[in-house]
Design an enzyme around this catalytic site. Structure first.
Site, PDB file in Angstrom:
ATOM      1  N   CYS A  10     -21.030   7.576   3.730  1.00 31.76           N
ATOM      2  CA  CYS A  10     -20.157   8.652   3.240  1.00 31.76           C
ATOM      3  C   CYS A  10     -19.785   9.654   4.329  1.00 31.76           C
ATOM      4  O   CYS A  10     -18.923  10.506   4.121  1.00 31.76           O
ATOM      5  CB  CYS A  10     -20.806   9.363   2.065  1.00 31.76           C
ATOM      6  SG  CYS A  10     -20.969   8.298   0.617  1.00 31.76           S
ATOM      7  N   GLU A  27     -16.763   7.710  -8.899  1.00 28.43           N
ATOM      8  CA  GLU A  27     -16.199   7.242  -7.627  1.00 28.43           C
ATOM      9  C   GLU A  27     -16.127   5.720  -7.589  1.00 28.43           C
ATOM     10  O   GLU A  27     -15.270   5.168  -6.925  1.00 28.43           O
ATOM     11  CB  GLU A  27     -17.067   7.712  -6.459  1.00 28.43           C
ATOM     12  CG  GLU A  27     -17.025   9.192  -6.225  1.00 28.43           C
ATOM     13  CD  GLU A  27     -17.866   9.605  -5.034  1.00 28.43           C
ATOM     14  OE1 GLU A  27     -17.541  10.647  -4.453  1.00 28.43           O
ATOM     15  OE2 GLU A  27     -18.835   8.897  -4.672  1.00 28.43           O
ATOM     16  N   HIS A  43      -3.820  10.912  -4.130  1.00 24.94           N
ATOM     17  CA  HIS A  43      -3.385  10.518  -2.788  1.00 24.94           C
ATOM     18  C   HIS A  43      -3.450  11.691  -1.806  1.00 24.94           C
ATOM     19  O   HIS A  43      -2.559  11.890  -0.989  1.00 24.94           O
ATOM     20  CB  HIS A  43      -1.995   9.863  -2.821  1.00 24.94           C
ATOM     21  CG  HIS A  43      -2.053   8.497  -3.403  1.00 24.94           C
ATOM     22  ND1 HIS A  43      -2.053   8.281  -4.760  1.00 24.94           N
ATOM     23  CD2 HIS A  43      -2.148   7.285  -2.812  1.00 24.94           C
ATOM     24  CE1 HIS A  43      -2.139   6.986  -4.983  1.00 24.94           C
ATOM     25  NE2 HIS A  43      -2.204   6.361  -3.824  1.00 24.94           N
ATOM     26  N   HIS A  66     -11.661   6.513  -2.679  1.00 21.92           N
ATOM     27  CA  HIS A  66     -12.098   6.014  -3.982  1.00 21.92           C
ATOM     28  C   HIS A  66     -10.927   6.030  -4.950  1.00 21.92           C
ATOM     29  O   HIS A  66      -9.986   6.814  -4.795  1.00 21.92           O
ATOM     30  CB  HIS A  66     -13.195   6.905  -4.578  1.00 21.92           C
ATOM     31  CG  HIS A  66     -14.436   6.991  -3.774  1.00 21.92           C
ATOM     32  ND1 HIS A  66     -15.350   5.968  -3.687  1.00 21.92           N
ATOM     33  CD2 HIS A  66     -14.928   7.999  -3.006  1.00 21.92           C
ATOM     34  CE1 HIS A  66     -16.359   6.342  -2.914  1.00 21.92           C
ATOM     35  NE2 HIS A  66     -16.127   7.580  -2.474  1.00 21.92           N
ATOM     36  N   HIS A 119     -11.930  11.042   1.237  1.00 27.11           N
ATOM     37  CA  HIS A 119     -12.792  12.174   1.582  1.00 27.11           C
ATOM     38  C   HIS A 119     -13.798  11.727   2.624  1.00 27.11           C
ATOM     39  O   HIS A 119     -13.880  10.563   2.986  1.00 27.11           O
ATOM     40  CB  HIS A 119     -13.457  12.785   0.338  1.00 27.11           C
ATOM     41  CG  HIS A 119     -14.609  12.017  -0.214  1.00 27.11           C
ATOM     42  ND1 HIS A 119     -15.769  12.615  -0.623  1.00 27.11           N
ATOM     43  CD2 HIS A 119     -14.779  10.704  -0.447  1.00 27.11           C
ATOM     44  CE1 HIS A 119     -16.606  11.705  -1.100  1.00 27.11           C
ATOM     45  NE2 HIS A 119     -16.015  10.537  -1.003  1.00 27.11           N
ATOM     46  N   HIS A 171     -13.348   7.669   4.040  1.00 24.13           N
ATOM     47  CA  HIS A 171     -13.220   6.579   3.076  1.00 24.13           C
ATOM     48  C   HIS A 171     -12.515   7.098   1.828  1.00 24.13           C
ATOM     49  O   HIS A 171     -12.246   8.291   1.716  1.00 24.13           O
ATOM     50  CB  HIS A 171     -14.593   5.985   2.729  1.00 24.13           C
ATOM     51  CG  HIS A 171     -15.520   6.951   2.053  1.00 24.13           C
ATOM     52  ND1 HIS A 171     -16.141   7.982   2.721  1.00 24.13           N
ATOM     53  CD2 HIS A 171     -15.896   7.060   0.760  1.00 24.13           C
ATOM     54  CE1 HIS A 171     -16.897   8.664   1.869  1.00 24.13           C
ATOM     55  NE2 HIS A 171     -16.753   8.135   0.666  1.00 24.13           N
TER      56      HIS A 171
END
Length: 117
Positions: free
Chosen positions: A25, A107, A69, A31, A14, A29
């Site tokens: 952020c 996260e 994914h 998680h 995201h 990136h």
């Protein structure tokens, strides 16, 4: 009050482009998310459960089909924050299981967001 929790895992990317350019952020990136759904009831059903854990399998299917994914900016309305995901999954679960009392989303191993009405 009886409470049960079940944990689900998924990986996704995201980006929060509305944040300042130098905020980590704001960059693309990913998680390895942990999603926990909590159900609560004053009394147990005839089988001695708040709800059978097996009944929660549709949540795993939903997560696997729509979030695992994936790029969350493409599948969520609004900012793809852990807080918004907790609310999204709470609403999805509560529509199916009235015993839903909270949803938590992690996260990272040190960060959690929770939605509990």
């Amino acid at each position: 009050m009886f409470r049960i929790r079940k944990e689900f895992h998924f990986s996704a990317s995201h980006q929060l482009p509305h944040l300042p350019e130098d905020h980590q952020c704001a960059r693309l990136h990913g998680h390895n998310y942990i999603l926990v759904v909590e159900l609560a009831a004053e009394t147990l059903n005839a089988d001695g459960f708040v709800r059978d854990y097996h009944d929660l399998k549709p949540l795993k299917t939903y997560v696997d089909d729509h979030f695992d994914h994936r790029h969350l900016n493409d599948v969520m309305e609004g900012p793809s924050t852990a807080e918004n995901m907790a609310r999204h999954f709470y609403d999805w679960c509560a529509a199916r299981w009235p015993e839903t009392s909270a949803v938590l989303v992690s996260e990272t191993p040190k960060t959690w967001a929770e939605y509990r009405p």
